[in-house]
Write an enzyme that holds these catalytic residues in place. Sequence first.
Site, PDB file in Angstrom:
ATOM      1  CG  HIS A  82      71.637  -1.677  57.616  1.00  0.00           C
ATOM      2  ND1 HIS A  82      70.856  -0.665  57.119  1.00  0.00           N
ATOM      3  CD2 HIS A  82      72.919  -1.330  57.364  1.00  0.00           C
ATOM      4  CE1 HIS A  82      71.654   0.254  56.577  1.00  0.00           C
ATOM      5  NE2 HIS A  82      72.904  -0.130  56.711  1.00  0.00           N
ATOM      6  CD  GLU A  88      75.963   1.095  59.537  1.00  0.00           C
ATOM      7  OE1 GLU A  88      76.849   1.215  58.703  1.00  0.00           O
ATOM      8  OE2 GLU A  88      74.841   0.647  59.260  1.00  0.00           O
TER       9      GLU A  88
END
Length: 253
Positions: free
Chosen positions: A93, A165
């Site tokens: 992430h 993302e």
Amino acid sequence: MRSPFVAGNWKLNGSRSSVSSLASEIASAPASNVEVVICPVSLHLSEVAQAIAGSSVKLGAQNACAAEAGAYTGEVSSTMLAEYGCEFVIVGHSERRTLFGETDSQCAERHAAVQRAGLTSIFCIGESLQERESDQTFSVVERQLNALIDVSGDQAFENTVVAYEPVWAIGTGKTASPEQAQAVHAHIRQYIAGHNADAADAVQILYGGSVNAGNAADLFANADIDGGLIGGAALKSKDFLAICDAASRSQDS
Ligand code: PGA
């Protein structure tokens, strides 16, 4: 045909009791034909596992150590996560990469450890605003995918869900437009195809970054967007379930 997939990344939020209620609300009304995964902090895994037991909702963690065991204070391993009912782990992430300094190769090692333990890695990639503005989006995602290929070779995309993302869209309220997102997703799939055509066809590619109940359907309507990795909107059951519903309807249309 890839099934739609929606994962909720709860980040560092919730209490023992609030995560139980949130998980129960989500588990009581999951959309049909969508793989739904919720990812609380590791400390809350037991509570959430109990709350979703018997439903189709699955459990994920937010990170896992590259090593199985040993002198790694503060880490948890994929094998330990599996014992708590986790089937998925978010890896790489952007908050791990930027706030905690995880490098491409460290993320790839963590990804490989998740795969070795028989879990599925939700592997996150994406460019910063500066990288987008200097036209480096494609080269950044290629570099991040290459790290996986370097470490895992032919197995790089087994038990893997890719999450695109863009860093500038995470938690900012600035979503990539459906066209911007689709263009990067198509590029990611094409790039993976250059390595392994079957894997490229099969791999679910999620979009993440300020997805909400209002913009989810337009994003998920695109051919290469198979669902979403949801942060802020995953903390409200009504919003999260509406996003899952949009994913379910995207398959019907
Ligand atoms: P956001 O977060 O939906 O709040 O932008 C997404 C993520 O960090 O995975």
